[in-house]
Design a protein around this motif. Sequence first.
Motif, PDB file in Angstrom:
ATOM      1  N   ARG A   1       0.792  -1.236   0.000  1.00 53.78           N
ATOM      2  CA  ARG A   1       0.000   0.000   0.000  1.00 53.78           C
ATOM      3  C   ARG A   1       0.823   1.283   0.000  1.00 53.78           C
TER       4      ARG A   1
ATOM      5  N   HIS B   1       3.387 -12.662  -5.730  1.00 52.94           N
ATOM      6  CA  HIS B   1       2.262 -12.785  -4.806  1.00 52.94           C
ATOM      7  C   HIS B   1       1.673 -14.204  -4.851  1.00 52.94           C
TER       8      HIS B   1
ATOM      9  N   ASP C   1      -1.185  -9.947   8.383  1.00 49.44           N
ATOM     10  CA  ASP C   1      -1.079  -9.241   7.114  1.00 49.44           C
ATOM     11  C   ASP C   1      -0.111  -8.087   7.352  1.00 49.44           C
TER      12      ASP C   1
ATOM     13  N   GLU D   1       5.612 -12.287   0.626  1.00 48.94           N
ATOM     14  CA  GLU D   1       5.944 -11.354  -0.440  1.00 48.94           C
ATOM     15  C   GLU D   1       7.209 -10.612  -0.040  1.00 48.94           C
TER      16      GLU D   1
HETATM   17  C1  GAL Z   1      -1.624  -8.806   0.354  1.00 46.58           C
HETATM   18  C2  GAL Z   1      -2.063  -7.640   1.176  1.00 46.58           C
HETATM   19  C3  GAL Z   1      -3.435  -7.979   1.738  1.00 46.58           C
HETATM   20  C4  GAL Z   1      -4.397  -8.277   0.615  1.00 46.58           C
HETATM   21  C5  GAL Z   1      -3.811  -9.339  -0.289  1.00 46.58           C
HETATM   22  C6  GAL Z   1      -4.649  -9.583  -1.512  1.00 46.58           C
HETATM   23  O1  GAL Z   1      -0.371  -8.541  -0.184  1.00 46.58           O
HETATM   24  O2  GAL Z   1      -1.133  -7.386   2.205  1.00 46.58           O
HETATM   25  O3  GAL Z   1      -3.897  -6.932   2.537  1.00 46.58           O
HETATM   26  O4  GAL Z   1      -4.662  -7.111  -0.101  1.00 46.58           O
HETATM   27  O5  GAL Z   1      -2.541  -8.970  -0.712  1.00 46.58           O
HETATM   28  O6  GAL Z   1      -5.947  -9.953  -1.184  1.00 46.58           O
END
Ligand code: GAL
Length: 391
Positions: free
Chosen positions: A123, A219, A291, A356
Motif C-alpha cells: 500500500r 504474490h 497481514d 511477499e
Molecule cells: C496482500 C495484502 C493484503 C491483501 C492481499 C490480496 O499482499 O497485504 O492486505 O490485499 O494482498 O488480497
Amino acid sequence: MNRSLLASFGVVAVLLTGCDNGNQASTTTTTTDTVVVKIVPAALPDSAAFRDTTGAQATALYILKNGHAQAAVTNYGARLVSLIVPDKTGNPTDVVVGYDNINNYLHQPDTYFGAIVGRYGNRIAKGHFKLNGKQYTLATNDGPNTLHGGKKGFDAGIWTGKQLSDKSLQLFYLSTDGEEGYPGNLQVKVTYTLTDSNTLRVDYEATTDKATVLNITNHSYFNLNGQGSGTINDHVLQLNADAYTPVDSTLIPTGKIEPVAGTPFDFRQPTAIGARINDNNQQLKFGHGYDHNFVLNKSKDSLGLAAIVQGDKSGIVLTVRTDQPGVQFYGGNFMKGTNPIKAGKKDDYRSAFCLETQHYPDSPNEPSFPSTELKPGETFRSSTTFTFATK
Ligand code: GAL
C-alpha cells in the motif's frame, strides 16, 4: 506417478480423509467390504485453456521442468499458476493456488494469485507520495489507499514471454510514464528459473527514464499440503525477523519499527501459524489476522534467510531467501471460498499464505524506511528463491 490404494477396511469416510491430500481429485469404487481409492496425481493445467487472443496481446502458459518438479507460468500478470513438488512420500503436490484457465484470471475478482505485483507492491497511503519535491497522485483501489500498483497493476498486464530453456522463462513488461499515476517509463524483466535442487528462483530487473518508486514482488499463495486442502493455520512458520512494521486500521504502517518479542508476531522459533491468531491483539485485529511486513534480520549472504515453512500433513518444507529488506506475511484473511481454483477446489478462508519479499509498504511516505526510489541510469536488480524439500 499413478497411485491406487486398495484397502479392506470397509470404512469409506476414514479412507477418504486419510488419502485425499486436497490438491488431487480422487475417485472411489466400493464393493461389499473393499474400497478402492484412486488418487489422480496433481497435474499441470492444460496449456490450451490459457490461450486467449481476444485482447491486444495473446496469453499463453509456459512450462518449466527439472525431472522432479514442474511449474506453469502465464504471461498474464507473469503469474505462477502451478508449482508441483514431491511430498514426503514422493507424491506430486501442487503447492500454489491458481486457476486452471485464463478466463478465470481475466474475469474473477482480483486476488493477485501468483502474480508479479507492481509498480508498488502493497500500500501507498491515500494514493499520494512526493519524490524530489514533486507530488504524485495514484489511482486508489483499496479504500483510501493504493494497493499493488493501483487499478491495473502489473498483475493485470500482458507480459511478453521468452522461454530460455526447459527450466527458465523471461517475461518483459513496459509500464508507461503516467500509468496509474507513476512517473517514468519503467522497463521490467522477470526471470523464473526452476533449478535442479527444486528451487524456484525469481530475478527482477528494472530501468526507468524518470525518477520513480518501485516495489516489485511475487504474490503466490502457498498451501504446502496442496492447494485447496484446507487451513494453513497448522503449518509451522519461522520468520527471520526480530521486528515488524505495525499498521493503522487501513493497513498503512505507522512508521514505527517494533520488536516482535512478546507479541503474536514473534515467529523467530518455528510456531504454528494459527497458534496465537485469536489473541486479543490490536495489530491482529487491524490485519484481520496476519497481514504485516516483517523487517528481515540483516544477513552476510547475498540472499538472506526470510522464512521456513512446513506443511503439517505433507512434510513439504519451503525455505524463502531474498535480498529484499522485508517480507509481507499474509495469512489468506481475505480468501472467501468463492473462487473456483484448480482441481475443483475453492479458495477457502485462510487456506493459503503469501510471503511477499519486498520493501516496506508506504516507503515513499516514510523517510526512515529504506528508499524505493529508482533513478534514470540505474538498474534495479533483486532476487528471491523458494526452495522445496521434505522432512
Ligand atoms: C496482500 C495484502 C493484503 C491483501 C492481499 C490480496 O499482499 O497485504 O492486505 O490485499 O494482498 O488480497
